[in-house]
Write an enzyme that holds these catalytic residues in place. Structure first.
Site, short mmCIF file in Angstrom:
data_model
loop_
_atom_site.label_atom_id
_atom_site.label_comp_id
_atom_site.label_asym_id
_atom_site.label_seq_id
_atom_site.Cartn_x
_atom_site.Cartn_y
_atom_site.Cartn_z
CE1 TYR A 101 -4.05 1.22 -0.74
CE2 TYR A 101 -3.49 2.80 0.95
CZ TYR A 101 -4.28 2.41 -0.11
OH TYR A 101 -5.28 3.22 -0.56
NE ARG A 154 -7.59 11.88 -3.20
CZ ARG A 154 -7.60 11.36 -2.00
NH1 ARG A 154 -8.06 12.02 -0.98
NH2 ARG A 154 -7.17 10.11 -1.75
CE LYS A 172 -6.97 2.05 1.84
NZ LYS A 172 -7.45 3.34 2.22
CD GLU A 243 -9.72 3.97 -0.30
OE1 GLU A 243 -10.46 3.32 0.44
OE2 GLU A 243 -8.87 4.78 0.12
CG ASP A 244 -7.71 7.31 -3.30
OD1 ASP A 244 -7.95 7.76 -2.17
OD2 ASP A 244 -6.63 6.80 -3.60
CG ASP A 266 -10.55 4.28 4.17
OD1 ASP A 266 -10.88 4.09 5.36
OD2 ASP A 266 -9.37 4.26 3.79
CG ASP A 267 -10.18 8.64 0.38
OD1 ASP A 267 -9.02 8.26 0.55
OD2 ASP A 267 -10.92 8.21 -0.53
CG ASN A 406 -0.32 9.35 2.37
OD1 ASN A 406 0.57 9.19 3.17
ND2 ASN A 406 -1.59 9.09 2.66
P1 NAD Z 1 -8.53 16.75 -1.18
O1 NAD Z 1 -8.15 16.99 -2.58
O2 NAD Z 1 -9.95 16.44 -0.87
O3 NAD Z 1 -8.12 18.02 -0.30
C1 NAD Z 1 -6.93 18.73 -0.44
C2 NAD Z 1 -7.10 20.05 0.29
O4 NAD Z 1 -5.85 20.71 0.32
C3 NAD Z 1 -8.09 21.00 -0.38
O5 NAD Z 1 -8.94 21.55 0.58
C4 NAD Z 1 -7.20 22.11 -0.94
O6 NAD Z 1 -7.83 23.38 -0.93
C5 NAD Z 1 -6.07 22.09 0.06
N1 NAD Z 1 -4.87 22.72 -0.47
C6 NAD Z 1 -4.29 22.56 -1.67
N2 NAD Z 1 -3.23 23.38 -1.77
C7 NAD Z 1 -3.13 24.05 -0.60
C8 NAD Z 1 -2.25 25.02 -0.10
N3 NAD Z 1 -1.22 25.47 -0.82
N4 NAD Z 1 -2.45 25.48 1.14
C9 NAD Z 1 -3.49 25.05 1.87
N5 NAD Z 1 -4.35 24.10 1.45
C10 NAD Z 1 -4.17 23.62 0.23
O7 NAD Z 1 -7.59 15.60 -0.67
P2 NAD Z 1 -7.74 14.74 0.67
O8 NAD Z 1 -8.45 13.48 0.40
O9 NAD Z 1 -8.27 15.58 1.75
O10 NAD Z 1 -6.23 14.34 0.93
C11 NAD Z 1 -5.28 15.35 1.27
C12 NAD Z 1 -3.98 14.67 1.65
O11 NAD Z 1 -4.17 13.86 2.80
C13 NAD Z 1 -3.44 13.74 0.56
O12 NAD Z 1 -2.06 13.92 0.43
C14 NAD Z 1 -3.72 12.37 1.08
O13 NAD Z 1 -2.76 11.43 0.67
C15 NAD Z 1 -3.65 12.58 2.58
N6 NAD Z 1 -4.41 11.56 3.32
C16 NAD Z 1 -3.80 10.95 4.36
C17 NAD Z 1 -4.46 9.97 5.07
C18 NAD Z 1 -3.78 9.33 6.25
O14 NAD Z 1 -2.78 9.78 6.70
N7 NAD Z 1 -4.29 8.27 6.82
C19 NAD Z 1 -5.73 9.59 4.70
C20 NAD Z 1 -6.36 10.25 3.64
C21 NAD Z 1 -5.67 11.25 2.95
#
Ligand code: NAD
Length: 555
Positions: A101, A154, A172, A243-244, A266-267, A406
């Site tokens: 993963y 995404r 997953k 997912e994604d 899950d996200d 990530n």
């Molecule tokens: P998303 O696309 O829904 O959200 C991204 C957010 O970041 C948006 O609100 C966007 O406006 C904001 N953003 C972008 N550029 C920015 C900047 N320069 N300054 C401030 N904010 C900014 O994506 P998501 O699903 O919320 O995922 C976001 C991140 O979290 C990804 O990298 C994902 O891999 C990670 N994530 C981690 C886990 C975990 O640790 N378990 C789980 C899910 C997602």
């Protein structure tokens, strides 16, 4: 007559048996089995134990020159010998989950068209509209209970990868089997290919998906509606994990389906569960109370808002009003601090908009708010600058710093940065794994806020109880279960999550709690078994080889 794990075919013999990944044991077939099952001469003479095979696999994995090569080798093993694949994965989860993963699966998705060898799962496109049910019936296993579905828009923090995102549902579901003992034949990965906004893929002659604009609007919704209906009818008691999906669809689809089907995202919800677990553990280290925390999120997407909403639920459960709880959660998105004066906010964000001066950047926002915790889910590498980390350490004895983006290259800060700029005082967790760090002679093991702590256990509990819905309350109780499993030794090392080597124990604990909740909330028509943990444990798939049932009868 013994049945094939798929529940359909008769058990194969000879070369067909060696080509059946659910039953193949390779060189571990015993002399009696080889004789009885037409395998003599088809295998080299050596007879290995499963444990020797596991060691052999690990030697080979460790010899591979890159993580992508390791991934491909392991996927090849999964296609040849499922039991050995899962036995190896379970015994070496800490080492292998970053391969199967995140982060390696991200690389694999980026290269998916090139490394694609054989399909695993179902690909649905707009051309299947009107007969999705018959497409799902093409899947050979009839006892599917968990379906992980993406439309590839995404993928992790990597953006729109179209059909190449299929690596995510596949990975997953492997984790469902390894971490919660969901039988492999109960798992179905699904890609809904509605095109891709990634135009680079259109001109890639090797791209495996539809090289066209993404379907949107009513046509997209109609395809998804048909899919949900077809999946739920084809596979009774199925749980569907989203997912994604892209930001604009993920919240919308969750709202659209959560009260109609047994599904979750899950996200949004899984991430919220693991981050809440991390906060509970962090508070054991800082000594603070949940209701006293002030959290600033960088990012206001699926992950950040999902966490914010679950934190609000937790604070309400601990005595705050909804307004008070929302007042403790602040968001900074790509346009700046989320405040009432902004006119560009969608509904999910506006619920967290405060009557407060606007700040364009994170540094000035945190200076104005002085949070106890900063949580990054923005995909913006290095956004937690040394100045921000130093300031956090000035205001808090133990600042909480979660850099969840990530893959590793997108993390808001590294573990090294988090500890070194706070003089070792940060309580740190990340989305992708970081190696241990030594600061001032003290050893820190960074915690990984991996959704794998949450979704397999929740899924197992939902399946075992035949719950008809997956609720936010289930993620909330799952978070408390995970935090409870982190030991004093884990916390002393800075590791706010239990070791992954104990994940099946953690999943069983979550599953029992979730199933109990399903019975208490009357979400199931099933009668609660008297020994619920024993009942759930008995349902967990174990990849330990058994003697082929035909040996006694044929030999
Ligand atoms: P998303 O696309 O829904 O959200 C991204 C957010 O970041 C948006 O609100 C966007 O406006 C904001 N953003 C972008 N550029 C920015 C900047 N320069 N300054 C401030 N904010 C900014 O994506 P998501 O699903 O919320 O995922 C976001 C991140 O979290 C990804 O990298 C994902 O891999 C990670 N994530 C981690 C886990 C975990 O640790 N378990 C789980 C899910 C997602």
């Amino acid at each position: 007559m013994a049945k094939h794990p798929s529940g359909l075919e008769e058990l194969p013999l000879g070369i067909d048996l060696l080509h059946d990944p659910a039953l193949n044991k390779g060189t571990a077939f015993t002399a009696a089995e080889r004789k009885a099952l037409g395998l003599e001469g088809l295998l080299p003479p050596i007879i290995s134990s499963q444990q020797q095979q596991v060691q052999h696999i690990m030697n080979n994995v460790r010899r591979k020159p890159s993580n992508l090569e390791k991934y491909l080798y392991l996927i090849g093993l999964q296609d040849r010998n499922e039991q050995l694949f899962y036995k190896t994965l379970i015994e070496h989860l800490e080492e292998l989950s970053p391969i199967i993963y995140t982060p390696t699966v991200g690389l694999a998705c980026q290269e998916y068209s090139k490394v694609f060898r054989r399909p695993r799962g179902i690909f649905i496109t707009k051309h299947h509209r009107g007969h999705i049910r018959s497409i799902l019936r093409n899947w050979p296993h009839k006892e599917v209970r968990i379906l992980v579905v993406t439309d590839g828009e995404r993928i992790l923090g990597l953006g729109d990868l179209g059909s190449n995102g299929m690596g995510i549902p596949v990975g997953k579901l492997s984790l469902y089997t390894a971490c919660a003992g969901i039988a492999p034949n109960a798992c179905l990965p699904v890609m809904i290919d509605v095109g891709t906004g990634n135009k680079g893929l259109w001109s890639d002659p090797e791209y495996i998906g539809l090289p066209e604009e993404r379907l949107q609007g009513e046509e997209y919704d109609a395809l998804l509606d048909e899919f949900m209906e077809a999946a739920s009818k084809t596979f009774p008691h199925v749980m569907i994990q989203f997912e994604d999906f892209g930001n604009k669809n993920a919240f919308r689809l969750l709202d659209r389906y959560r009260d109609r089907y047994c599904m979750f995202d899950d996200d949004i919800q899984g991430t919220a569960g693991v981050a809440l677990a991390g906060l509970y553990s962090a508070l054991c280290m800082t000594g603070g109370k949940m209701t006293d925390q002030k959290l600033v999120f960088l990012g206001a997407g699926e992950a950040a808002l999902g966490i914010g909403n679950l934190v609000v639920t937790s604070m309400i459960n601990q005595g705050l009003s909804e307004n008070e709880a929302r007042g403790r959660c602040w968001f900074v998105d790509s346009q700046g601090l989320v405040v009432e004066s902004r006119t560009d906010l969608v509904q999910h964000k506006s619920r967290f908009a405060h009557d407060f001066p606007f700040h364009r950047d994170l540094f000035s926002a945190v200076n104005a708010i002085k949070p106890t915790a900063i949580i990054g889910a923005s995909g913006q590498s290095g956004a937690f600058t040394p100045e921000i980390l130093q300031a956090m350490a000035k205001w808090n004895e133990r600042p909480i710093v979660f850099a969840l983006s990530n893959p590793t290259s997108r993390s808001e800060c590294s573990a090294q940065d988090a500890y070194s700029h706070t003089n070792g005082h940060a309580v740190f967790a990340s989305g992708s794994p970081f190696p241990p760090v030594v600061i001032n002679g003290q050893n820190f093991i960074p915690g990984q806020a991996n959704n794998v702590y949450i979704f397999p256990g929740v899924g197992l509990g939902v399946l075992a109880s035949e719950s008809t819905r997956v609720t936010d309350e289930m993620f909330s109780v799952a978070a408390a279960c995970v935090a409870k499993k982190a030991t004093t030794e884990d916390l002393e090392l800075g590791r706010i999550f239990p070791s992954l080597s104990r994940i099946r124990e953690v999943s069983l604990h979550i599953a029992t709690t979730v199933a109990r909740l399903a019975f208490a909330r009357r979400l199931t028509a099933m009668k609660e078994p008297s020994d619920l943990p024993g009942f759930i444990k008995s349902k967990m798939y174990s990849p330990v080889y058994q003697t082929d049932p035909r040996v006694e009868t044929v030999a």
